[in-house]
Design a protein around this motif. Structure first.
Motif, PDB file in Angstrom:
ATOM      1  N   ALA A 231      58.639 -59.216 -17.957  1.00 22.66           N
ATOM      2  CA  ALA A 231      58.529 -59.443 -16.515  1.00 22.66           C
ATOM      3  C   ALA A 231      58.252 -58.131 -15.780  1.00 22.66           C
ATOM      4  N   GLY A 232      58.921 -57.063 -16.205  1.00 28.90           N
ATOM      5  CA  GLY A 232      58.691 -55.752 -15.603  1.00 28.90           C
ATOM      6  C   GLY A 232      57.278 -55.251 -15.848  1.00 28.90           C
ATOM      7  N   ALA A 233      56.770 -55.470 -17.075  1.00 27.62           N
ATOM      8  CA  ALA A 233      55.411 -55.032 -17.408  1.00 27.62           C
ATOM      9  C   ALA A 233      54.373 -55.788 -16.587  1.00 27.62           C
ATOM     10  N   VAL A 234      54.556 -57.109 -16.469  1.00 22.53           N
ATOM     11  CA  VAL A 234      53.619 -57.910 -15.675  1.00 22.53           C
ATOM     12  C   VAL A 234      53.711 -57.525 -14.194  1.00 22.53           C
ATOM     13  N   ALA A 235      54.918 -57.282 -13.705  1.00 25.55           N
ATOM     14  CA  ALA A 235      55.096 -56.852 -12.311  1.00 25.55           C
ATOM     15  C   ALA A 235      54.366 -55.534 -12.052  1.00 25.55           C
ATOM     16  N   LEU A 236      54.398 -54.628 -13.032  1.00 24.20           N
ATOM     17  CA  LEU A 236      53.698 -53.353 -12.914  1.00 24.20           C
ATOM     18  C   LEU A 236      52.189 -53.569 -12.797  1.00 24.20           C
ATOM     19  N   VAL A 237      51.647 -54.437 -13.661  1.00 23.28           N
ATOM     20  CA  VAL A 237      50.202 -54.711 -13.643  1.00 23.28           C
ATOM     21  C   VAL A 237      49.796 -55.348 -12.318  1.00 23.28           C
ATOM     22  N   VAL A 238      50.563 -56.349 -11.871  1.00 29.75           N
ATOM     23  CA  VAL A 238      50.255 -57.037 -10.610  1.00 29.75           C
ATOM     24  C   VAL A 238      50.329 -56.060  -9.439  1.00 29.75           C
ATOM     25  N   THR A 239      51.364 -55.236  -9.426  1.00 30.54           N
ATOM     26  CA  THR A 239      51.524 -54.266  -8.343  1.00 30.54           C
ATOM     27  C   THR A 239      50.376 -53.257  -8.338  1.00 30.54           C
ATOM     28  N   ASP A 255      38.052 -48.051  11.481  1.00 38.72           N
ATOM     29  CA  ASP A 255      38.881 -48.073  12.687  1.00 38.72           C
ATOM     30  C   ASP A 255      40.363 -48.009  12.338  1.00 38.72           C
ATOM     31  N   ILE A 256      40.749 -48.767  11.287  1.00 37.16           N
ATOM     32  CA  ILE A 256      42.156 -48.758  10.865  1.00 37.16           C
ATOM     33  C   ILE A 256      42.548 -47.391  10.345  1.00 37.16           C
ATOM     34  N   LEU A 257      41.647 -46.808   9.542  1.00 33.69           N
ATOM     35  CA  LEU A 257      41.965 -45.519   8.927  1.00 33.69           C
ATOM     36  C   LEU A 257      42.114 -44.418   9.966  1.00 33.69           C
ATOM     37  N   SER A 258      41.336 -44.527  11.043  1.00 32.69           N
ATOM     38  CA  SER A 258      41.423 -43.512  12.082  1.00 32.69           C
ATOM     39  C   SER A 258      42.774 -43.540  12.774  1.00 32.69           C
ATOM     40  N   VAL A 259      43.439 -44.712  12.738  1.00 28.74           N
ATOM     41  CA  VAL A 259      44.747 -44.852  13.383  1.00 28.74           C
ATOM     42  C   VAL A 259      45.864 -44.406  12.453  1.00 28.74           C
ATOM     43  N   ILE A 260      45.857 -44.936  11.198  1.00 32.40           N
ATOM     44  CA  ILE A 260      46.976 -44.671  10.294  1.00 32.40           C
ATOM     45  C   ILE A 260      46.772 -43.432   9.444  1.00 32.40           C
ATOM     46  N   GLY A 261      45.508 -43.030   9.263  1.00 31.81           N
ATOM     47  CA  GLY A 261      45.263 -41.854   8.443  1.00 31.81           C
ATOM     48  C   GLY A 261      45.276 -42.192   6.971  1.00 31.81           C
ATOM     49  N   MET A 262      44.097 -42.359   6.369  1.00 29.56           N
ATOM     50  CA  MET A 262      44.023 -42.783   4.969  1.00 29.56           C
ATOM     51  C   MET A 262      44.648 -41.748   4.047  1.00 29.56           C
ATOM     52  N   GLY A 263      44.569 -40.462   4.475  1.00 28.54           N
ATOM     53  CA  GLY A 263      45.126 -39.417   3.624  1.00 28.54           C
ATOM     54  C   GLY A 263      46.623 -39.514   3.460  1.00 28.54           C
ATOM     55  N   SER A 264      47.278 -40.319   4.313  1.00 29.16           N
ATOM     56  CA  SER A 264      48.726 -40.464   4.228  1.00 29.16           C
ATOM     57  C   SER A 264      49.148 -41.525   3.227  1.00 29.16           C
ATOM     58  N   ILE A 265      48.218 -42.375   2.791  1.00 27.11           N
ATOM     59  CA  ILE A 265      48.550 -43.416   1.816  1.00 27.11           C
ATOM     60  C   ILE A 265      48.734 -42.775   0.446  1.00 27.11           C
ATOM     61  N   ILE A 266      49.815 -43.120  -0.213  1.00 31.42           N
ATOM     62  CA  ILE A 266      50.146 -42.513  -1.505  1.00 31.42           C
ATOM     63  C   ILE A 266      49.293 -43.143  -2.599  1.00 31.42           C
ATOM     64  N   PRO A 267      48.482 -42.358  -3.331  1.00 33.56           N
ATOM     65  CA  PRO A 267      47.712 -42.928  -4.453  1.00 33.56           C
ATOM     66  C   PRO A 267      48.668 -43.467  -5.527  1.00 33.56           C
ATOM     67  N   PHE A 268      48.346 -44.643  -6.060  1.00 30.16           N
ATOM     68  CA  PHE A 268      49.261 -45.254  -7.029  1.00 30.16           C
ATOM     69  C   PHE A 268      49.421 -44.384  -8.270  1.00 30.16           C
ATOM     70  N   ILE A 271      52.436 -42.131  -8.338  1.00 30.44           N
ATOM     71  CA  ILE A 271      53.787 -42.691  -8.481  1.00 30.44           C
ATOM     72  C   ILE A 271      53.857 -43.723  -9.602  1.00 30.44           C
ATOM     73  N   ALA A 272      52.774 -43.840 -10.384  1.00 30.99           N
ATOM     74  CA  ALA A 272      52.700 -44.896 -11.396  1.00 30.99           C
ATOM     75  C   ALA A 272      53.844 -44.822 -12.401  1.00 30.99           C
ATOM     76  N   TRP A 273      54.163 -43.620 -12.868  1.00 35.38           N
ATOM     77  CA  TRP A 273      55.210 -43.503 -13.895  1.00 35.38           C
ATOM     78  C   TRP A 273      56.576 -43.867 -13.338  1.00 35.38           C
ATOM     79  N   ARG A 274      56.816 -43.551 -12.063  1.00 33.06           N
ATOM     80  CA  ARG A 274      58.097 -43.905 -11.452  1.00 33.06           C
ATOM     81  C   ARG A 274      58.201 -45.409 -11.220  1.00 33.06           C
ATOM     82  N   VAL A 275      57.101 -46.009 -10.769  1.00 33.35           N
ATOM     83  CA  VAL A 275      57.084 -47.466 -10.572  1.00 33.35           C
ATOM     84  C   VAL A 275      57.258 -48.177 -11.906  1.00 33.35           C
TER      85      VAL A 275
END
Length: 301
Positions: A231-239, A255-268, A271-275
């Motif tokens: 279940a954890g492995a499948v959850a990882l793949v789905v996420t 337009d969305i990126l100009s508001v929230i700032g795409m550079g602020s989104i954490i690349p998966f 954090i993949a190993w922690r997830v």
């Protein structure tokens, strides 16, 4: 217990997954949904705080220097400024550069600027970035103790809004995630209880023929552990797939990126190993622990 006996019980646990595949699948689905609920909520919170931090990084404090400050005094001032811990970036903004930028931004007033000739009414300054905006007041107070400062301009209203927003987001999502964890534990517990209850006669028969509690528990433990791990492995793949798909979708929304700032989104990938560790360990633990706890009362025959 001999090694051969332990291997036999582990094999029985693996075999039981197939024999009781409907109940095992039900437990798997419950664990999967629970892990996804909590995992997605945590990732959303991490990215939301990262976005707020990205906006915070755009904060800028401007220091205007006294008009008669010499180059040597400016150099000494910058040296003192660099000693202040909460400053992440220092940029000298000369009055010549400021005047040129002003001309470009007010090109319709060319006649007015031409009338000034070589006279430059502006003054030298510094643009600085603050590391921790929650302590910006103390940092500005420390800056104001330095010499040759004419004035300091800081976006205090902006800072106060961001600080309060961060606190509100932390409290709200802290409550939401805690509630989801509790709900998930209850759901997983009920699912494993239902799975064990459906096989209560099997447990009781094993007790009547003299099987020890450990002999009965180990196959259930292995079964729950494997189900939870999958279940954890499948959850990882789905996420991972869902996360990257959402990021790619947002990449096309300028337009969305100009508001929230795409550079602020954490690349998966960052954090993949922690997830992965969180999903696999949590799934394995709850699967095994749920099976062990749920069968306790059925061992008392």
């Amino acid at each position: 217990m001999k090694l051969s006996g332990f291997k036999y019980l582990v094999g029985q646990g693996i075999e039981n997954i197939w024999k009781n595949r409907m109940m095992a699948f039900a437990s798997f689905c419950v664990l999967l949904v629970s892990l996804l609920l909590v995992g997605m909520s945590v990732l959303f919170y991490m990215n939301l705080t990262s976005m707020i931090g990205g906006v915070e990084d755009k904060n800028e404090v401007i220091i205007y220097m006294e008009e008669d400050t010499t180059d040597e005094e400016l150099a000494d001032f910058q040296t003192e400024l660099e000693k202040i811990d909460n400053i992440s970036k220092i940029t000298f903004y000369s009055k010549e550069q400021a005047f040129e930028d002003l001309k470009k931004s007010m090109s319709d007033y060319k006649v007015l600027f031409d009338s000034l000739g070589d006279d430059n009414p502006l003054i030298d300054g510094y643009r600085i970035r603050i590391d921790d905006i929650s302590t910006i007041s103390a940092t500005i107070a420390e800056i104001e103790t330095l010499d040759h400062i004419y004035s300091v301009r800081a976006p205090m209203d902006f800072v106060n809004i961001l600080t309060e927003l961060r606190k509100i987001v932390t409290v709200i999502f802290g409550v939401i995630i805690a509630a989801l964890v509790v709900i998930s534990i209850v759901i997983v517990s009920n699912a494993t209880k239902a799975s064990v209850f459906a096989r209560r006669e099997e447990i009781q028969i094993m007790k009547y023929v003299g099987a020890t509690n450990a002999f009965i528990r180990i196959p259930f433990f292995v079964e729950g552990m494997i189900t939870g791990f999958i279940a954890g492995a499948v959850a990882l793949v789905v996420t991972w797939f869902g996360y990257d798909s959402l990021v790619n979708l947002m990449t096309g929304q300028v337009d969305i990126l100009s508001v929230i700032g795409m550079g602020s989104i954490i690349p998966f990938q960052d954090i993949a190993w922690r997830v992965a560790a969180a999903y696999l360990l949590s799934g394995t633990f709850f699967g095994a622990f749920g099976s062990m706890v749920s069968m306790r009362k059925h061992l008392n025959v």
